[in-house]
Write a protein that holds these residues in place. Structure first.
Motif, PDB file in Angstrom:
ATOM      1  N   LYS A 111       0.897  -1.231  -0.150  1.00 12.58           N
ATOM      2  CA  LYS A 111       0.078   0.012   0.226  1.00 12.58           C
ATOM      3  C   LYS A 111       1.033   1.203   0.018  1.00 12.58           C
ATOM      4  CE  LYS A 111      -4.104  -2.178   2.330  1.00 12.58           C
ATOM      5  NZ  LYS A 111      -4.980  -2.126   3.335  1.00 12.58           N
TER       6      LYS A 111
ATOM      7  N   ASP B 209       2.236   1.631  -3.652  1.00 11.89           N
ATOM      8  CA  ASP B 209       1.181   2.045  -4.447  1.00 11.89           C
ATOM      9  C   ASP B 209       1.144   3.588  -4.241  1.00 11.89           C
ATOM     10  OD1 ASP B 209      -0.966   1.930  -6.127  1.00 11.89           O
ATOM     11  OD2 ASP B 209      -2.373   1.685  -4.600  1.00 11.89           O
TER      12      ASP B 209
ATOM     13  N   HIS C 123      -7.354   3.598  -3.918  1.00 11.69           N
ATOM     14  CA  HIS C 123      -6.049   2.980  -3.304  1.00 11.69           C
ATOM     15  C   HIS C 123      -6.336   3.178  -1.959  1.00 11.69           C
ATOM     16  CE1 HIS C 123      -4.142   3.297  -7.578  1.00 11.69           C
ATOM     17  NE2 HIS C 123      -5.217   4.149  -7.642  1.00 11.69           N
TER      18      HIS C 123
END
Length: 323
Positions: free
Chosen positions: A118, A121, A245
């Motif tokens: 995460k 990203d 996201h």
């Protein structure tokens, strides 16, 4: 100073560059001219040499106080009494090493099993945004209280800071849904009295209407429950240009809209006095309109590797602490 002088820089300019006075620059140049490199070494200072070892004082400070003292941390007087020295000597040692036993800060470490993925990203999204797309950092500032002071605020005047009573009256709450445009700093905002997935879905519709249809929409969101309900999942499935996201759990600092919420709180909410929820909402709308006249983006500089290395160092410190 000597090297700059050798390059032909004047004393006043040298003083400006090294943040010293011209007198200091002249003194060091004269010492170098008279003694060469040896003149740049510190001379013995006047007065009696220091007898106290600051390192020993600091080492004692880092140990927890004995239980019999009934305290959680050292004060300069308590440690001075224990070591048989003055509290000013203890304070001087603390200043020299930057030790502040009276101060404590809180932290929250993310235990998300997908932390690395995460972080990578979202940092990639910030540092290299996709083409033909808009990146929006989205979150809610919920339960904003409309508060008014029990007595009038005394305004700022010469020699006197603004003063207000410690007690206040409550007049209800509201929630602000906000989407910060990563590229421009522009904020899409919407106020709702409740904070459910229905209100979040309505805000998604507002975003959908505000963003040109030709652009993909990348949403940075936290893991709050209203962002993951079946209703929201169905809505996102029917709007394929929206891509979500999620930040790691307990890592809201990765969402840049939180920084904007900080500005709103500091500049409007914290010291505002609102006698109704309507007055509070109008104040928030006014701030939003003023901000959007000249928005400025927040520039993200940390790479995922830098953040993860910092996390690794933090884990090492936790492991070494013995707790």
């Amino acid at each position: 100073m000597v090297l700059l002088a050798a390059d032909g820089v004047g004393n006043r300019e040298i003083a400006r560059l090294v943040a010293a006075s011209p007198t200091t620059v002249i003194a060091w140049r004269e010492r170098y001219q008279a003694l060469g490199i040896a003149g740049l070494r510190d001379r013995d200072r006047p007065g009696r040499p220091r007898e106290l070892d600051h390192r020993a004082i600091v080492a004692e400070t880092l140990k927890p106080p004995p239980k019999k003292l009934g305290v959680t941390h050292w004060s300069s007087r308590l440690l001075g009494d224990r070591l048989g020295i003055s509290n000013t000597s203890v304070a001087r040692a603390w200043r020299s090493y930057g030790i502040k036993p009276w101060k404590a800060e809180s932290f929250r470490f993310s235990t998300d099993p997908e932390l690395v993925g995460k972080v990578t990203d979202i940092c990639g999204l910030y540092l290299a945004p996709p083409q033909n797309a808009i990146v929006l950092c989205v979150d809610e500032k919920s339960q904003i209280q409309a508060l008014s002071r029990s007595q009038p605020v005394l305004p700022l005047t010469f020699g006197v800071v603004e003063r207000r009573t410690h007690d206040y009256l409550r007049h209800g709450t509201t929630s602000l849904f906000a989407a910060l445009d990563l590229a421009t700093g522009h904020v899409i905002g919407e106020l709702h009295r409740r904070h459910r997935s229905a209100e979040f879905q309505q805000f998604l519709r507002t975003i959908d209407a505000a963003v040109p249809a030709a652009l993909d929409v990348h949403l940075v969101l936290d893991n709050y429950g209203t962002h993951k309900t079946p209703t929201i999942k169905r809505w996102l499935a029917h709007h394929p240009r929206f891509r979500v996201h999620f930040t790691p759990t307990s890592a809201s600092w990765l969402n840049l809209v939180e920084r904007w919420f900080g500005l709103l709180t500091e500049r409007q909410i914290k010291r505002g006095s609102h006698r109704s929820t309507l007055a509070l909402e109008q104040a928030i709308r006014d701030y939003l309109a003023t901000y959007n006249r000249d928005p400025r983006p927040f520039v993200w500089t940390k790479s995922a590797d830098e953040i993860l290395q910092s996390v690794a160092r933090f884990c090492t410190r936790i492991s070494a602490s013995g707790h």
